[in-house]
Design an enzyme around this catalytic site. Structure first.
Site, PDB file in Angstrom:
ATOM      1  N   TRP A   9     -14.188   7.031  -2.702  1.00 34.37           N
ATOM      2  CA  TRP A   9     -13.327   8.052  -3.279  1.00 34.37           C
ATOM      3  C   TRP A   9     -14.240   8.910  -4.364  1.00 34.37           C
ATOM      4  O   TRP A   9     -14.863   8.081  -5.025  1.00 34.37           O
ATOM      5  CB  TRP A   9     -12.148   7.478  -3.643  1.00 34.37           C
ATOM      6  CG  TRP A   9     -11.307   8.367  -4.674  1.00 34.37           C
ATOM      7  CD1 TRP A   9     -10.693   9.317  -4.010  1.00 34.37           C
ATOM      8  CD2 TRP A   9     -11.300   8.383  -5.957  1.00 34.37           C
ATOM      9  NE1 TRP A   9     -10.181  10.157  -5.117  1.00 34.37           N
ATOM     10  CE2 TRP A   9     -10.421   9.549  -6.208  1.00 34.37           C
ATOM     11  CE3 TRP A   9     -11.796   7.770  -7.059  1.00 34.37           C
ATOM     12  CZ2 TRP A   9     -10.045   9.870  -7.652  1.00 34.37           C
ATOM     13  CZ3 TRP A   9     -11.379   8.004  -8.161  1.00 34.37           C
ATOM     14  CH2 TRP A   9     -10.408   9.173  -8.713  1.00 34.37           C
ATOM     15  N   ASP A  30       1.075  21.880  -6.030  1.00 31.53           N
ATOM     16  CA  ASP A  30       0.568  20.514  -5.644  1.00 31.53           C
ATOM     17  C   ASP A  30       1.624  19.370  -6.088  1.00 31.53           C
ATOM     18  O   ASP A  30       2.854  19.748  -6.075  1.00 31.53           O
ATOM     19  CB  ASP A  30      -0.654  19.979  -6.553  1.00 31.53           C
ATOM     20  CG  ASP A  30      -1.450  19.178  -5.555  1.00 31.53           C
ATOM     21  OD1 ASP A  30      -1.260  17.966  -5.484  1.00 31.53           O
ATOM     22  OD2 ASP A  30      -2.394  19.509  -5.024  1.00 31.53           O
ATOM     23  N   ASP A  31       1.356  18.138  -6.068  1.00 28.53           N
ATOM     24  CA  ASP A  31       2.447  17.047  -6.121  1.00 28.53           C
ATOM     25  C   ASP A  31       3.027  17.032  -7.312  1.00 28.53           C
ATOM     26  O   ASP A  31       2.897  17.589  -8.537  1.00 28.53           O
ATOM     27  CB  ASP A  31       1.317  15.640  -6.399  1.00 28.53           C
ATOM     28  CG  ASP A  31       2.101  14.409  -6.060  1.00 28.53           C
ATOM     29  OD1 ASP A  31       3.370  14.507  -5.862  1.00 28.53           O
ATOM     30  OD2 ASP A  31       1.657  13.398  -6.116  1.00 28.53           O
ATOM     31  N   TRP A  88      -1.842  18.938   3.295  1.00 29.53           N
ATOM     32  CA  TRP A  88      -1.285  17.864   3.912  1.00 29.53           C
ATOM     33  C   TRP A  88      -1.998  16.772   3.260  1.00 29.53           C
ATOM     34  O   TRP A  88      -3.246  16.459   3.663  1.00 29.53           O
ATOM     35  CB  TRP A  88      -1.308  17.976   5.137  1.00 29.53           C
ATOM     36  CG  TRP A  88      -0.661  16.838   6.011  1.00 29.53           C
ATOM     37  CD1 TRP A  88      -1.352  15.621   6.134  1.00 29.53           C
ATOM     38  CD2 TRP A  88       0.217  16.909   7.216  1.00 29.53           C
ATOM     39  NE1 TRP A  88      -0.542  14.796   6.997  1.00 29.53           N
ATOM     40  CE2 TRP A  88       0.353  15.704   7.571  1.00 29.53           C
ATOM     41  CE3 TRP A  88       1.058  17.978   7.429  1.00 29.53           C
ATOM     42  CZ2 TRP A  88       1.188  15.218   8.511  1.00 29.53           C
ATOM     43  CZ3 TRP A  88       1.894  17.717   8.406  1.00 29.53           C
ATOM     44  CH2 TRP A  88       2.179  16.571   8.997  1.00 29.53           C
ATOM     45  N   ASP A  89      -1.410  15.966   2.425  1.00 29.30           N
ATOM     46  CA  ASP A  89      -2.295  14.890   1.845  1.00 29.30           C
ATOM     47  C   ASP A  89      -1.959  13.375   2.313  1.00 29.30           C
ATOM     48  O   ASP A  89      -1.001  13.468   3.121  1.00 29.30           O
ATOM     49  CB  ASP A  89      -2.074  14.756   0.243  1.00 29.30           C
ATOM     50  CG  ASP A  89      -3.213  14.487  -0.635  1.00 29.30           C
ATOM     51  OD1 ASP A  89      -4.055  13.801  -0.125  1.00 29.30           O
ATOM     52  OD2 ASP A  89      -2.992  14.696  -1.647  1.00 29.30           O
ATOM     53  N   CYS A 148      -6.082  17.045   3.621  1.00 30.29           N
ATOM     54  CA  CYS A 148      -6.572  16.030   2.310  1.00 30.29           C
ATOM     55  C   CYS A 148      -6.259  14.830   2.447  1.00 30.29           C
ATOM     56  O   CYS A 148      -5.138  14.516   3.133  1.00 30.29           O
ATOM     57  CB  CYS A 148      -5.925  16.721   1.322  1.00 30.29           C
ATOM     58  SG  CYS A 148      -6.196  15.898  -0.370  1.00 30.29           S
ATOM     59  N   ASP A 157     -11.883  14.735  -4.098  1.00 33.18           N
ATOM     60  CA  ASP A 157     -11.535  14.883  -5.336  1.00 33.18           C
ATOM     61  C   ASP A 157     -12.278  15.264  -6.395  1.00 33.18           C
ATOM     62  O   ASP A 157     -12.109  15.742  -7.544  1.00 33.18           O
ATOM     63  CB  ASP A 157     -10.644  13.924  -5.898  1.00 33.18           C
ATOM     64  CG  ASP A 157      -9.191  13.936  -5.061  1.00 33.18           C
ATOM     65  OD1 ASP A 157      -8.593  14.822  -4.589  1.00 33.18           O
ATOM     66  OD2 ASP A 157      -8.456  12.780  -5.059  1.00 33.18           O
TER      67      ASP A 157
END
Ligand code: GLA
Length: 734
Positions: free
Chosen positions: A202, A369-370, A480-481, A529, A551
């Site tokens: 990551w 976003d989120d 789309w995460d 994503c 990220d």
């Protein structure tokens, strides 16, 4: 492009643009013997069937064969048997009710046809009848009564072969497929090879790793449910002296987004044997009589002149034959995404203010976003509850989208459709909708669980929630995460002998949901994503023409990530945003110009609060947006040339050159400033030597020959992390 069958030798010769791929049916054993994959060969292919006929001790001979006919373990194979004399990694394993899982399949028949067929439920390359030709070879194991259909498609203009395999139960009892490779490759005895793979983690995805292929098995794989940050389903085998511009290179790419495995085996005869496909660990698939199972598709490409041509081939192929044509060539909005600026702490006024500032700077779209749904203030709730968080956004998403649009920017929205929070209405209503093993406590990842996307009612529910919101708010862009890896992979609805299917069924369900949304909303643009670049693969690219690359948006870290990603995937597939400094992952402060130049390698945007800019920064941002728009066609359609590698060089550069070579841009970053420095000239590539190119900023002119042989001067600046970007247009020449 042509597929030819020569019946007298049962020889198959596939001509795919400048490359040839050949195999034949072994005259006595009936198995497929691989002959050749490389630069175009018009004649003499049969001379390649010259395996050593001296009987060797310790070699096994198929029933009815003779020692001088060779052994399966030293003949190059198209489809390796299991447990019947080929001791290398097998292409298939199939378990029968009596407990055995040996496979040994022989040629039965073949058919050749124009065009290419779809793979049911799976993303795959596409082509018209004029653009491709397909060979399907059917093999059969008479003992277990299973047929294997190997499919090979060649394409008109590109040296790519799309391959897949299908297992079909022709018997009267169920069988279980435990392994089915998408492709098997054999490189002839004595061929020395390097392997280039793209491991990572990551925030540091896809860093190229080059190593010699040594005796034994080198494998890399994902068992995390997603193709993963840690391994990418793409790799290259190449001559040990191969470079960007020299040497043979063979690239393999899987069109799949879940668990996969690549195995590269060097055997006792220095033959390199490759198996690539679904990860066979924790996988099985039961086939009732008459049923079949399709492997995902794998793409194999060849370059006679190094990595650069190989990358061009993959980029062109993905853009022309894999990513949806209605979207891949489209103008990409310059997006501002609020995640890094606000995390979960926003409300309606803040988002509207964001949009006002974004409009003032000339950005095209705000992606919320989120944190806009359920009651989500942290990562510990609400996934699965795709309705608006009233306390934060009291007017609702449709109204917010309208207000944002009225300000002159479009509105996009984040979803994480495959996940569920234990603290959600969905979980309370359906606690068994997540992947789980009854009686075993659930392991959480980012406080969440994974939905069992193999269940129809699950994807129906998510589809209904998403589509009503998308329709009501007239959304044409979503991110789309997918933010966690899978554990306790079990399904409440599968019987004991089908639990090995859960992870693949998850992927099929996810693909189906993507497909349904795109059918319902043909103009919907989806950015992929997975906690950054944790699912950057050709499977997702089929549905999502661009993917959030990582990220980590630090300009220096992005040099490595985008460099590695570019070996297989085109710039237009990489979402690249300018973010604030100091960078939240590494604490580095890089100039805004450098962040902009690096992000302009791909689909360009911002990941910060536009209200925080001072006047000088605002004008720099306006300049960047104008430049990114003016040169977008080169990012979308141009040929990428990597100039230097951030792994080895202090200067990392790249060019994007129009197909007709009439214009190009060149960008370079000098990572560290050096005392008493040498002079740096970038030797450009891919230009027309006789054309005069004008530097659009300075007005100076250079011939293509000059730029490629003498180079372009990168001025010395006393600062770290400086960049330069030049745009050139042809003013004369051919
Ligand atoms: C992942 C993504 C980020 C952001 C967050 C939101 O980490 O990679 O870009 O969307 O999720 O939770």
């Amino acid at each position: 492009m042509a597929i030819n069958y020569f019946p007298e030798n049962q020889l198959f010769v596939l001509d795919a643009a400048e490359c040839t791929y050949a195999f034949m049916v072994h005259p006595r054993y009936g198995r497929l013997v691989h002959l050749y994959h490389g630069a175009h060969l018009a004649t003499d292919i049969l001379k390649l069937f010259n395996y050593d006929t001296t009987p060797r001790s310790q070699s096994t001979i198929p029933p009815g064969g003779n020692p001088q006919d060779g052994s399966l373990s030293n003949l190059p194979q198209e489809f390796s048997s299991f447990g019947c004399g080929d001791f290398r990694l097998p292409s298939a394993q199939v378990r029968t009710p009596d407990g055995f899982n040996a496979v040994d399949a022989k040629y039965v028949s073949h058919r050749i046809f124009r065009g290419k067929v779809e793979l049911p439920g799976l993303p795959a390359s596409f082509a018209t009848e004029a653009e491709a030709e397909t060979l399907e070879v059917t093999l059969r194991d008479d003992v277990i009564k299973v047929e294997f259909v190997l499919s090979y498609s060649v394409f008109e203009k590109l040296p790519v072969i799309a391959r897949s395999a299908r297992a079909l139960n022709r018997g009267e009892t169920p069988v279980t497929v435990e392994r089915l490779s998408s492709l098997t490759l054999d490189y002839r005895s004595g061929t020395k090879l390097d392997l280039v793979s793209f491991p990572g983690g990551w925030t540091r995805e896809r860093r190229p790793l080059r190593e010699r292929v040594n005796p034994g098995v080198r494998e890399f794989a994902s068992n995390r449910g997603l193709s993963s940050h840690q391994a990418n389903p793409f790799f290259i085998l190449c001559d040990p002296d191969a470079t960007e511009t020299h040497g043979r290179a063979w690239g393999q790419m899987l069109v799949y987004s879940g668990n996969f495995k690549a195995e590269v085996e060097r055997d006792q005869y220095d033959m390199t044997h490759v198996q690539f496909g679904l990860n066979s660990e924790r996988f099985s698939w039961k086939l009732e009589p008459g049923e079949s199972f399709h492997s995902p598709e794998a793409l194999t490409a060849f370059s006679a002149s190094g990595f650069e041509t190989l990358s061009h081939t993959f980029h062109d192929f993905l853009r022309r034959h894999l990513i949806r044509q209605t979207h891949v060539h489209l103008h990409r909005p310059v997006v501002v995404n609020n995640w890094e600026a606000t995390k979960f702490a926003f409300d309606e006024n803040k988002i509207v203010e964001f949009a006002r500032r974004a409009a003032d700077l000339g950005m095209d779209m705000l992606v919320l976003d989120d944190g806009w749904f359920g009651h989500r203030d942290e990562s510990n709730s609400s996934l699965g509850d795709w309705f608006v968080y009233q306390a934060k956004l009291p007017s609702g998403i449709a109204k917010l989208a309208e207000r944002v649009r009225e300000l002159g920017v479009d509105f996009g929205l984040w979803f994480e459709p495959e996940m569920i929070s234990p603290d959600s209405e969905l979980y309370r209503a359906h606690p068994d909708w997540c992947l789980h093993i009854p009686g075993r406590p659930a392991t959480l990842g980012r406080n969440q669980l994974v939905l069992d996307m193999g269940r129809r009612e699950v994807i129906d529910c998510i589809f209904d929630q998403m589509s009503s919101l998308i329709a009501a708010a007239k959304i044409n862009y979503i991110k789309w995460d997918a933010n966690r890896q899978f554990t306790e992979v079990g399904s409440a609805v599968l019987p004991a002998d089908r639990q090995g299917e859960a992870a693949h069924r998850f992927m099929l369900g996810t693909y189906e949901l993507l497909q349904r949304l795109l059918e319902r909303f043909p103009d919907l643009f989806i950015e992929g994503c997975a906690a950054g670049g944790g699912r950057f693969d050709a499977g997702m690219l089929y549905y999502t023409p661009q993917i959030w690359t990582s990220d980590d948006t630090d300009a220096v870290e992005r040099l490595y990530i985008q460099y590695g990603t570019s070996f297989g995937y085109p710039p237009s597939a990489m979402s690249c945003h300018v973010s604030a400094v100091p960078n939240c992952h590494v604490g580095r402060v890089t100039p805004l110009e450098t962040r902009g130049d690096v992000a302009m390698m791909g689909a360009f945007g911002y990941e910060l609060d536009p209200a925080k800019f001072g006047e000088a920064e605002r004008s720099e941002v306006r300049r960047q947006i104008a430049v990114a728009r003016a040169d977008e066609h080169l990012m979308l359609e141009g040929d990428l040339y990597r100039l230097g590698s951030p792994l080895d060089d202090n200067i990392s550069g790249w060019e994007l050159v129009a197909k007709d070579k009439r214009e190009f841009i060149v960008t370079a970053v000098r990572i560290m400033s050096r005392p008493n420095p040498s002079h740096d000239w970038l030797l450009l590539r891919g230009l027309d030597a006789d054309t005069m190119y004008r530097d659009l900023d300075s007005g100076e002119s250079f011939s293509g020959a000059f730029l490629m042989n003498a180079g372009l001067y990168f001025p010395i600046v006393k600062a770290d992390f400086t960049s330069f970007r030049r745009r050139f247009r042809a003013e004369s020449g051919k």
